[in-house]
Motif scaffolding. Structure first.
Motif, short mmCIF file in Angstrom:
data_model
loop_
_atom_site.label_atom_id
_atom_site.label_comp_id
_atom_site.label_asym_id
_atom_site.label_seq_id
_atom_site.Cartn_x
_atom_site.Cartn_y
_atom_site.Cartn_z
N THR A 162 -11.12 6.83 -16.79
CA THR A 162 -11.13 6.01 -18.02
C THR A 162 -11.61 4.59 -17.71
O THR A 162 -11.30 3.66 -18.45
CB THR A 162 -9.74 5.96 -18.68
OG1 THR A 162 -8.81 5.34 -17.78
CG2 THR A 162 -9.25 7.35 -19.04
N LYS A 163 -12.39 4.44 -16.66
CA LYS A 163 -12.88 3.12 -16.26
C LYS A 163 -14.38 3.05 -16.45
O LYS A 163 -15.12 3.95 -16.08
CB LYS A 163 -12.52 2.86 -14.79
CG LYS A 163 -12.95 1.48 -14.28
CD LYS A 163 -12.47 1.25 -12.85
CE LYS A 163 -13.23 2.12 -11.86
NZ LYS A 163 -12.85 1.83 -10.45
N GLU A 193 -8.85 9.95 -24.55
CA GLU A 193 -8.90 11.31 -24.00
C GLU A 193 -10.20 12.01 -24.37
O GLU A 193 -10.73 12.81 -23.59
CB GLU A 193 -7.71 12.12 -24.49
CG GLU A 193 -6.38 11.69 -23.87
CD GLU A 193 -6.44 11.70 -22.35
OE1 GLU A 193 -6.92 12.70 -21.77
OE2 GLU A 193 -6.01 10.70 -21.74
N ARG A 194 -10.75 11.71 -25.55
CA ARG A 194 -12.01 12.34 -25.96
C ARG A 194 -13.16 11.93 -25.05
O ARG A 194 -14.14 12.67 -24.91
CB ARG A 194 -12.35 11.95 -27.40
CG ARG A 194 -11.41 12.47 -28.45
CD ARG A 194 -11.94 12.09 -29.84
NE ARG A 194 -10.95 12.35 -30.87
CZ ARG A 194 -11.14 12.09 -32.16
NH1 ARG A 194 -12.30 11.57 -32.56
NH2 ARG A 194 -10.20 12.34 -33.05
N HIS A 195 -13.05 10.74 -24.46
CA HIS A 195 -14.17 10.22 -23.67
C HIS A 195 -13.86 10.10 -22.17
O HIS A 195 -14.66 9.54 -21.43
CB HIS A 195 -14.60 8.86 -24.22
CG HIS A 195 -15.24 8.96 -25.58
ND1 HIS A 195 -16.46 9.53 -25.78
CD2 HIS A 195 -14.79 8.57 -26.80
CE1 HIS A 195 -16.77 9.48 -27.07
NE2 HIS A 195 -15.78 8.92 -27.71
N ARG A 196 -12.74 10.61 -21.75
CA ARG A 196 -12.40 10.59 -20.32
C ARG A 196 -13.52 11.28 -19.53
O ARG A 196 -13.94 12.39 -19.88
CB ARG A 196 -11.07 11.29 -20.08
CG ARG A 196 -10.57 11.22 -18.64
CD ARG A 196 -9.29 12.03 -18.46
NE ARG A 196 -8.18 11.46 -19.22
CZ ARG A 196 -7.34 10.54 -18.74
NH1 ARG A 196 -7.50 10.08 -17.50
NH2 ARG A 196 -6.34 10.09 -19.48
N ASP A 248 -19.02 14.06 -21.51
CA ASP A 248 -19.68 14.09 -20.20
C ASP A 248 -20.87 15.02 -20.14
O ASP A 248 -21.72 14.87 -19.26
CB ASP A 248 -18.67 14.46 -19.10
CG ASP A 248 -18.06 15.84 -19.29
OD1 ASP A 248 -18.22 16.42 -20.40
OD2 ASP A 248 -17.43 16.35 -18.35
N ARG A 249 -21.00 15.98 -21.04
CA ARG A 249 -22.11 16.93 -20.91
C ARG A 249 -23.44 16.32 -21.32
O ARG A 249 -24.49 16.90 -21.03
CB ARG A 249 -21.83 18.21 -21.70
CG ARG A 249 -21.88 18.08 -23.21
CD ARG A 249 -21.78 19.45 -23.86
NE ARG A 249 -22.83 20.34 -23.40
CZ ARG A 249 -23.01 21.56 -23.88
NH1 ARG A 249 -22.21 22.04 -24.80
NH2 ARG A 249 -24.00 22.31 -23.44
N PHE A 250 -23.43 15.16 -21.95
CA PHE A 250 -24.68 14.51 -22.32
C PHE A 250 -25.28 13.81 -21.09
O PHE A 250 -24.56 13.28 -20.25
CB PHE A 250 -24.46 13.51 -23.45
CG PHE A 250 -24.30 14.16 -24.79
CD1 PHE A 250 -25.37 14.26 -25.67
CD2 PHE A 250 -23.08 14.70 -25.18
CE1 PHE A 250 -25.22 14.87 -26.90
CE2 PHE A 250 -22.92 15.31 -26.40
CZ PHE A 250 -23.99 15.40 -27.27
N GLU A 251 -26.60 13.81 -21.02
CA GLU A 251 -27.31 13.17 -19.91
C GLU A 251 -28.16 12.02 -20.43
O GLU A 251 -28.61 12.04 -21.58
CB GLU A 251 -28.22 14.19 -19.21
CG GLU A 251 -27.46 15.37 -18.61
CD GLU A 251 -28.40 16.42 -18.06
OE1 GLU A 251 -29.63 16.35 -18.36
OE2 GLU A 251 -27.93 17.32 -17.33
#
Length: 289
Positions: A110-111, A133-136, A263-266
């Motif tokens: 989360t940093k 949590e959605r963006h961890r 996280d799946r986006f690049e």
């Protein structure tokens, strides 16, 4: 040396730049600018825009109109139709605004970072543990709008905006000099947290961050202007559908938008530190399943 060159040389001296843009009554100067910029007087308008040109690379050749009622009218100008086409690929999340790309990368648990070596916590930015949590371990990118840029921002993808939270705070300058000197700066400034979901269900969060001289953040879908004078509830549940490229609102000066994805986006190939990007150009791509 030209006047603009002399001014640029002076303001590029870090100590002086920081002094002139931060070691002043920031909130009072920002309130004053909010009032002053709306004065509809031809002399005030023309002198203000002429002064603005001295301090920046202001270019009004793309503006929809050539005459402005006030400095504020010029700040929030529309562009001629068709100048910012949005990438039509549904797998692409586009830039919501014209900007200079700042810190970007993977969120480490989360940093994330305002510049290299200057971390801050996602919770301090968003103020919502569930949203954290959605963006961890997701992705983030920082988009800095300079004072001379087009100040309106748009939907980066087809999405539904579910909630907006306005967080009161300071109005530090958000230029690179201040980012090196003020820890957790984005977490200290006024900001709006726009929670959205893509048409495919993934979370997408935009955080427009206000800065010195930014009198307000206008959000069209709420029909509200958020600023230091905002009173009452600061959380606005909503159900606003937006098509990629739809105008969401504007800043009343330059500032920053932080974009958060899963996280799946690049990152797309054009994303690089310090690169200039226009609204509609690609930022992230969702790989094929």
């Amino acid at each position: 040396m030209t006047v603009r060159g002399l001014i640029s040389s002076i303001t590029q001296q870090e100590d002086l730049n920081f002094l002139l843009t931060n070691r002043i009554p920031r909130a009072a100067v920002t309130r004053f600018m909010g009032w002053f910029s709306k004065i509809e007087n031809p002399i005030v308008r023309d002198l203000s825009i002429a002064c603005w040109r001295l301090f920046s690379d202001l270019d009004l050749s793309e503006a929809k109109k050539t005459e402005f009622k006030s400095l504020h009218d010029c700040f929030t100008r529309e562009l001629r139709p068709g100048l910012r086409p949005f990438d039509p690929d549904p797998a692409v999340i586009a830039s919501p605004s014209d900007a200079i790309i700042g810190a970007h990368g993977r969120i480490e648990d989360t940093k994330l970072f305002q510049i290299k070596g200057a971390p801050y916590a996602l919770l301090d930015l968003l103020g919502d543990p569930a949203l954290v949590e959605r963006h961890r371990n997701g992705r983030f990118i920082t988009l800095r709008l300079t004072s001379s840029m087009y100040h309106r921002f748009h939907a980066p993808a087809d999405c539904r905006i579910e909630k907006v939270t306005f967080i009161h705070g300071d109005v530090w300058n958000v230029n690179p000099i201040a980012l090196k000197r003020v820890e957790r700066l984005f977490c200290k400034n006024e900001r709006a947290v726009l929670q959205a979901r893509l048409a495919t269900g993934e979370p997408l969060t935009l955080v427009p961050v206000a800065a010195i001289l930014v009198a307000s953040i206008r959000l069209h879908f709420l029909n509200r202007t958020l600023n230091a004078q905002t009173r009452g509830p600061v959380t606005f549940p909503c159900d606003a559908s937006a098509t990629k490229g739809d105008e969401l609102g504007w800043f009343e000066h330059g500032s920053t938008i932080i974009v958060l994805t899963p996280d799946r986006f690049e990152f797309c190939e054009n994303v690089a530190d310090g690169a200039r990007i226009r609204a509609g150009e690609p930022l992230f791509r969702k790989p094929a399943a």
